[in-house]
Design a protein around this motif. Structure first.
Motif, PDB file in Angstrom:
ATOM      1  N   ARG A 129       0.824  -1.215   0.000  1.00 33.48           N
ATOM      2  CA  ARG A 129       0.000   0.000   0.000  1.00 33.48           C
ATOM      3  C   ARG A 129       0.860   1.268   0.000  1.00 33.48           C
ATOM      4  O   ARG A 129       0.445   2.326   0.503  1.00 33.48           O
ATOM      5  N   ASP A 130       2.048   1.160  -0.548  1.00 35.49           N
ATOM      6  CA  ASP A 130       2.953   2.297  -0.697  1.00 35.49           C
ATOM      7  C   ASP A 130       2.511   3.099  -1.920  1.00 35.49           C
ATOM      8  O   ASP A 130       2.617   2.640  -3.055  1.00 35.49           O
ATOM      9  N   ARG A 131       2.014   4.306  -1.695  1.00 35.98           N
ATOM     10  CA  ARG A 131       1.393   5.079  -2.763  1.00 35.98           C
ATOM     11  C   ARG A 131       2.396   5.494  -3.836  1.00 35.98           C
ATOM     12  O   ARG A 131       2.076   5.499  -5.028  1.00 35.98           O
ATOM     13  N   ALA A 132       3.609   5.840  -3.430  1.00 37.92           N
ATOM     14  CA  ALA A 132       4.624   6.238  -4.416  1.00 37.92           C
ATOM     15  C   ALA A 132       5.025   5.057  -5.290  1.00 37.92           C
ATOM     16  O   ALA A 132       5.097   5.173  -6.518  1.00 37.92           O
ATOM     17  N   ARG A 133       5.287   3.926  -4.667  1.00 44.45           N
ATOM     18  CA  ARG A 133       5.656   2.745  -5.468  1.00 44.45           C
ATOM     19  C   ARG A 133       4.502   2.328  -6.377  1.00 44.45           C
ATOM     20  O   ARG A 133       4.732   1.879  -7.500  1.00 44.45           O
ATOM     21  N   TYR A 134       3.276   2.471  -5.882  1.00 49.11           N
ATOM     22  CA  TYR A 134       2.137   2.075  -6.693  1.00 49.11           C
ATOM     23  C   TYR A 134       2.001   2.956  -7.927  1.00 49.11           C
ATOM     24  O   TYR A 134       1.826   2.447  -9.051  1.00 49.11           O
ATOM     25  N   LEU A 135       2.094   4.255  -7.776  1.00 51.48           N
ATOM     26  CA  LEU A 135       2.002   5.150  -8.928  1.00 51.48           C
ATOM     27  C   LEU A 135       3.194   4.960  -9.868  1.00 51.48           C
ATOM     28  O   LEU A 135       3.045   5.065 -11.093  1.00 51.48           O
ATOM     29  N   THR A 136       4.366   4.670  -9.303  1.00 49.99           N
ATOM     30  CA  THR A 136       5.522   4.381 -10.155  1.00 49.99           C
ATOM     31  C   THR A 136       5.268   3.131 -10.995  1.00 49.99           C
ATOM     32  O   THR A 136       5.585   3.084 -12.190  1.00 49.99           O
ATOM     33  N   ALA A 137       4.682   2.109 -10.380  1.00 50.89           N
ATOM     34  CA  ALA A 137       4.354   0.885 -11.116  1.00 50.89           C
ATOM     35  C   ALA A 137       3.376   1.185 -12.248  1.00 50.89           C
ATOM     36  O   ALA A 137       3.524   0.687 -13.380  1.00 50.89           O
ATOM     37  N   ARG A 138       2.356   1.992 -11.971  1.00 45.79           N
ATOM     38  CA  ARG A 138       1.379   2.328 -13.012  1.00 45.79           C
ATOM     39  C   ARG A 138       2.020   3.170 -14.115  1.00 45.79           C
ATOM     40  O   ARG A 138       1.704   3.000 -15.302  1.00 45.79           O
ATOM     41  N   ALA A 139       2.906   4.081 -13.743  1.00 49.92           N
ATOM     42  CA  ALA A 139       3.588   4.871 -14.761  1.00 49.92           C
ATOM     43  C   ALA A 139       4.426   3.964 -15.660  1.00 49.92           C
ATOM     44  O   ALA A 139       4.453   4.139 -16.886  1.00 49.92           O
ATOM     45  N   LEU A 140       5.101   2.980 -15.070  1.00 49.28           N
ATOM     46  CA  LEU A 140       5.854   2.017 -15.876  1.00 49.28           C
ATOM     47  C   LEU A 140       4.932   1.311 -16.857  1.00 49.28           C
ATOM     48  O   LEU A 140       5.242   1.178 -18.047  1.00 49.28           O
ATOM     49  N   GLN A 141       3.785   0.841 -16.373  1.00 48.38           N
ATOM     50  CA  GLN A 141       2.841   0.153 -17.249  1.00 48.38           C
ATOM     51  C   GLN A 141       2.410   1.046 -18.401  1.00 48.38           C
ATOM     52  O   GLN A 141       2.349   0.614 -19.559  1.00 48.38           O
ATOM     53  N   LEU A 142       2.111   2.310 -18.101  1.00 46.59           N
ATOM     54  CA  LEU A 142       1.588   3.212 -19.126  1.00 46.59           C
ATOM     55  C   LEU A 142       2.644   3.620 -20.142  1.00 46.59           C
ATOM     56  O   LEU A 142       2.301   4.010 -21.267  1.00 46.59           O
ATOM     57  N   PHE A 143       3.916   3.528 -19.787  1.00 46.78           N
ATOM     58  CA  PHE A 143       4.972   3.901 -20.727  1.00 46.78           C
ATOM     59  C   PHE A 143       5.477   2.711 -21.545  1.00 46.78           C
ATOM     60  O   PHE A 143       6.158   2.907 -22.554  1.00 46.78           O
ATOM     61  N   VAL A 144       5.185   1.496 -21.132  1.00 47.00           N
ATOM     62  CA  VAL A 144       5.602   0.328 -21.916  1.00 47.00           C
ATOM     63  C   VAL A 144       4.765   0.253 -23.190  1.00 47.00           C
ATOM     64  O   VAL A 144       3.544   0.459 -23.145  1.00 47.00           O
ATOM     65  N   PRO A 145       5.379  -0.033 -24.348  1.00 42.68           N
ATOM     66  CA  PRO A 145       4.608  -0.110 -25.598  1.00 42.68           C
ATOM     67  C   PRO A 145       3.494  -1.147 -25.523  1.00 42.68           C
ATOM     68  O   PRO A 145       3.648  -2.220 -24.923  1.00 42.68           O
ATOM     69  N   GLY A 146       2.371  -0.826 -26.143  1.00 45.55           N
ATOM     70  CA  GLY A 146       1.228  -1.730 -26.179  1.00 45.55           C
ATOM     71  C   GLY A 146      -0.041  -1.002 -25.778  1.00 45.55           C
ATOM     72  O   GLY A 146      -0.086   0.225 -25.694  1.00 45.55           O
ATOM     73  N   ILE A 147      -1.081  -1.778 -25.525  1.00 40.70           N
ATOM     74  CA  ILE A 147      -2.360  -1.232 -25.069  1.00 40.70           C
ATOM     75  C   ILE A 147      -2.452  -1.456 -23.563  1.00 40.70           C
ATOM     76  O   ILE A 147      -2.549  -2.604 -23.111  1.00 40.70           O
ATOM     77  N   PRO A 148      -2.407  -0.393 -22.750  1.00 40.82           N
ATOM     78  CA  PRO A 148      -2.505  -0.596 -21.302  1.00 40.82           C
ATOM     79  C   PRO A 148      -3.940  -0.846 -20.866  1.00 40.82           C
ATOM     80  O   PRO A 148      -4.853  -0.097 -21.224  1.00 40.82           O
ATOM     81  N   GLN A 149      -4.132  -1.924 -20.123  1.00 36.46           N
ATOM     82  CA  GLN A 149      -5.446  -2.205 -19.533  1.00 36.46           C
ATOM     83  C   GLN A 149      -5.331  -2.091 -18.013  1.00 36.46           C
ATOM     84  O   GLN A 149      -4.422  -2.665 -17.407  1.00 36.46           O
ATOM     85  N   ILE A 150      -6.247  -1.342 -17.425  1.00 40.40           N
ATOM     86  CA  ILE A 150      -6.247  -1.095 -15.981  1.00 40.40           C
ATOM     87  C   ILE A 150      -7.456  -1.790 -15.374  1.00 40.40           C
ATOM     88  O   ILE A 150      -8.605  -1.497 -15.727  1.00 40.40           O
ATOM     89  N   TYR A 151      -7.204  -2.712 -14.476  1.00 41.15           N
ATOM     90  CA  TYR A 151      -8.267  -3.446 -13.791  1.00 41.15           C
ATOM     91  C   TYR A 151      -9.005  -2.505 -12.836  1.00 41.15           C
ATOM     92  O   TYR A 151      -8.397  -1.627 -12.217  1.00 41.15           O
ATOM     93  N   TYR A 152     -10.303  -2.698 -12.706  1.00 40.29           N
ATOM     94  CA  TYR A 152     -11.111  -1.750 -11.943  1.00 40.29           C
ATOM     95  C   TYR A 152     -10.655  -1.614 -10.497  1.00 40.29           C
ATOM     96  O   TYR A 152     -10.635  -0.509  -9.928  1.00 40.29           O
ATOM     97  N   VAL A 153     -10.261  -2.717  -9.849  1.00 38.56           N
ATOM     98  CA  VAL A 153      -9.757  -2.649  -8.474  1.00 38.56           C
ATOM     99  C   VAL A 153      -8.446  -1.867  -8.438  1.00 38.56           C
ATOM    100  O   VAL A 153      -8.213  -1.063  -7.528  1.00 38.56           O
ATOM    101  N   GLY A 154      -7.590  -2.086  -9.444  1.00 40.16           N
ATOM    102  CA  GLY A 154      -6.346  -1.348  -9.521  1.00 40.16           C
ATOM    103  C   GLY A 154      -6.557   0.126  -9.788  1.00 40.16           C
ATOM    104  O   GLY A 154      -5.850   0.983  -9.234  1.00 40.16           O
ATOM    105  N   LEU A 155      -7.527   0.459 -10.633  1.00 39.71           N
ATOM    106  CA  LEU A 155      -7.831   1.863 -10.911  1.00 39.71           C
ATOM    107  C   LEU A 155      -8.175   2.598  -9.628  1.00 39.71           C
ATOM    108  O   LEU A 155      -7.756   3.749  -9.422  1.00 39.71           O
ATOM    109  N   LEU A 156      -8.924   1.945  -8.750  1.00 42.89           N
ATOM    110  CA  LEU A 156      -9.402   2.563  -7.519  1.00 42.89           C
ATOM    111  C   LEU A 156      -8.487   2.275  -6.333  1.00 42.89           C
ATOM    112  O   LEU A 156      -8.861   2.546  -5.186  1.00 42.89           O
ATOM    113  N   ALA A 157      -7.274   1.740  -6.623  1.00 44.46           N
ATOM    114  CA  ALA A 157      -6.300   1.412  -5.570  1.00 44.46           C
ATOM    115  C   ALA A 157      -6.952   0.574  -4.476  1.00 44.46           C
ATOM    116  O   ALA A 157      -6.799   0.836  -3.277  1.00 44.46           O
ATOM    117  N   GLY A 158      -7.677  -0.449  -4.919  1.00 49.81           N
ATOM    118  CA  GLY A 158      -8.387  -1.305  -3.979  1.00 49.81           C
ATOM    119  C   GLY A 158      -7.456  -2.179  -3.165  1.00 49.81           C
ATOM    120  O   GLY A 158      -6.343  -2.507  -3.583  1.00 49.81           O
TER     121      GLY A 158
END
Length: 494
Positions: free
Chosen positions: A360-389
């Motif tokens: 539940r480390d907010r900085a590491r979590y946003l860093t992980a999402r930024a990595l996902q969004l910058f990797v080539p391809g189509i990024p899909q975000i799971y609804y629980v992940g979108l809401l930091a469930g």
């Protein structure tokens, strides 16, 4: 390295009943508070029934929308302004399907007998112990269940559970069934077809019955059939990374299932080497995920389980350390939902929300999402992940199903509260950047060493860049605007 990738915007992954409550309400979220964040949505099974033994992945009727969630008209409405992905459950149907119930009652006299797979169809001349042990299955035991069909005891093929009856995809009945599903989906405007469990779809005597040459031929034919109806195909396969690379050349899209464990490994160890290596060799026609309705896969980065001797992206020891670290970061909650601890269809995935896997480390979590969004391809975000469930331990306790730890039922109030959280708001801003900035349809480069990683996208004068300090779990996103000014989003601790 340098590559060119077409612009592809983010997509949401959601159960209609667990986010919004219906297909129409998911559309309202995408057009309301999430407007501009997503180009598309993967609607997890909404067929009849959506709440079966495997959360909709055991359809009784794959050609009908469960009326509790809406109609095909609702799906078509959503598809009018968002690319809709839907699951084509290739391998099986529910044991409660009227088609299979008729076979149970009438046996070979049923007109549907040819639709379902029994042991003798694959092994007409008998089967040896060696043949049976060669079959690859995503859980312990054999993929066969004794059942009485008509007046005969038969061994029915059940790759996943006895509630999910395997289809004989080689039979005329099986082919007609799959065509009817494709027609229903594409007729409602579904433009992206996810082939669920297709790696197990073809059973060939004397083989592992998983991703064999016959399977590849089947995928080729099914992909052609979908494309002829105007849809693109995403293949869902958890396996050694070389198979993902192989299958990527034959279909429209594959999942990058190696990315989630590699991102965790990177942020746990502060070492970017394994992730950088994967970025050099991975297929570009990938759908990137960190979390889905399933668990966090580890088989995708480990040594080959089918062909011993082929090394993974991580060593067996590193995979073991990764799994234990997830359990530690989640305060032991993932251990209660994983492997032998809960009712799972496999033991090679760790069941945990991605937010909890990062403590539940907010900085590491946003860093992980930024990595996902910058990797080539189509990024899909799971609804629980979108809401930091976080891990739903109450749901896990009620159902005893490991994957339910990451399948929370959100109330409208919970959605509103999560969207108001600065963590989710920042993620939504990053999604809009990924969707709207023209650089993401240009050239991609990656560099770095040790704990440092830099990802850059460029198209002409426009650029966007991510810098990651994996040792501290922090990152900085920078991009230029049309007027040349530079914007920054720094993800730091505290």
């Amino acid at each position: 390295m340098t590559s060119t990738t077409p612009r592809t915007g983010p997509q949401l992954i959601a159960y209609a009943d667990r986010l919004g409550g219906s297909v129409a309400q998911v559309a309202a979220l995408l057009r309301g508070p999430l407007a501009g964040a997503f180009d598309g949505v993967h609607l997890l099974p909404f067929f009849t029934p959506f709440d079966g033994a495997d959360a909709g992945f055991d359809p009784v009727d794959h050609t009908q929308v469960d009326p509790r969630l809406g109609t095909w008209t609702d799906v078509a409405d959503l598809a009018s302004d968002h690319a809709v992905m839907a699951d084509m459950i290739v391998n099986h149907v529910s044991a409660d399907s009227p088609l299979f119930r008729d076979v149970v009652a009438r046996g070979d006299a049923s007109e549907h007998a040819g639709l379902f797979l029994t042991l003798d169809r694959v092994f007409p001349d008998g089967v040896s112990e060696e043949d049976l042990c060669r079959i690859y299955r995503p859980r312990p035991g054999l993929p066969l269940t004794p059942m009485t069909l008509g007046d005969r005891k038969r061994l029915v093929w059940t790759t996943f559970t006895p509630q999910q009856i395997d289809i004989d995809v080689d039979s005329p009945a099986g082919q007609a069934y799959l065509d009817s599903v494709l027609d229903a989906l594409t007729g409602a405007g579904v433009s992206l077809i996810r082939l669920d469990a297709v790696g197990y779809g073809v059973k060939t005597a004397g083989t592992s019955c998983f991703m064999t040459p016959d399977t590849y031929a089947f995928i080729d034919a099914l992909t052609a059939a979908a494309q002829a109806r105007g849809a693109r195909v995403l293949v869902e396969i958890h396996s050694h990374f070389h198979r993902q690379i192989d299958i990527a050349s034959r279909v429209d899209m594959v999942y990058d299932f190696a990315l989630p464990p590699l991102v965790l490994h990177t942020l746990y160890t502060g070492d970017t080497a394994a992730l950088r290596r994967w970025l050099e060799i991975r297929p570009r026609n990938a759908v990137t995920v960190l979390d889905t309705h399933d668990g966090i896969g580890v088989v995708d980065v480990g040594p080959d389980q089918i062909e011993p001797g082929r090394e993974g992206l991580l060593s067996r020891e590193a995979v073991d350390a990764l799994v234990e670290r997830i359990h530690t970061e989640s305060a032991g909650q993932s251990r209660q939902a994983t492997g032998w601890a809960a009712s799972n269809v496999d033991v090679y995935q760790v069941n945990c929300t991605f937010f909890d896997a990062l403590g539940r480390d907010r900085a590491r979590y946003l860093t992980a999402r930024a990595l996902q969004l910058f990797v080539p391809g189509i990024p899909q975000i799971y609804y629980v992940g979108l809401l930091a469930g976080t891990n739903d331990m109450d749901l896990l306790a009620r159902t005893g199903v490991g994957r339910d730890i990451n399948r929370h039922y959100y109330t409208d109030t919970e959605v509103d509260e999560a969207l108001a959280d600065p963590l989710t708001a920042t993620l939504v801003d990053l999604l809009r950047l990924r969707r709207e900035h023209p650089a993401f349809s240009g050239d991609f480069t990656v560099s770095g060493e040790g704990p440092d990683l830099v990802m850059t996208w460029r198209l002409g004068e426009r650029w966007a860049q991510l810098g990651v300090d994996a040792a501290h779990g922090t990152s900085v996103v920078e991009w230029n605007q049309e007027d040349g000014s530079v914007k920054t989003c720094a993800v730091t601790r505290g």
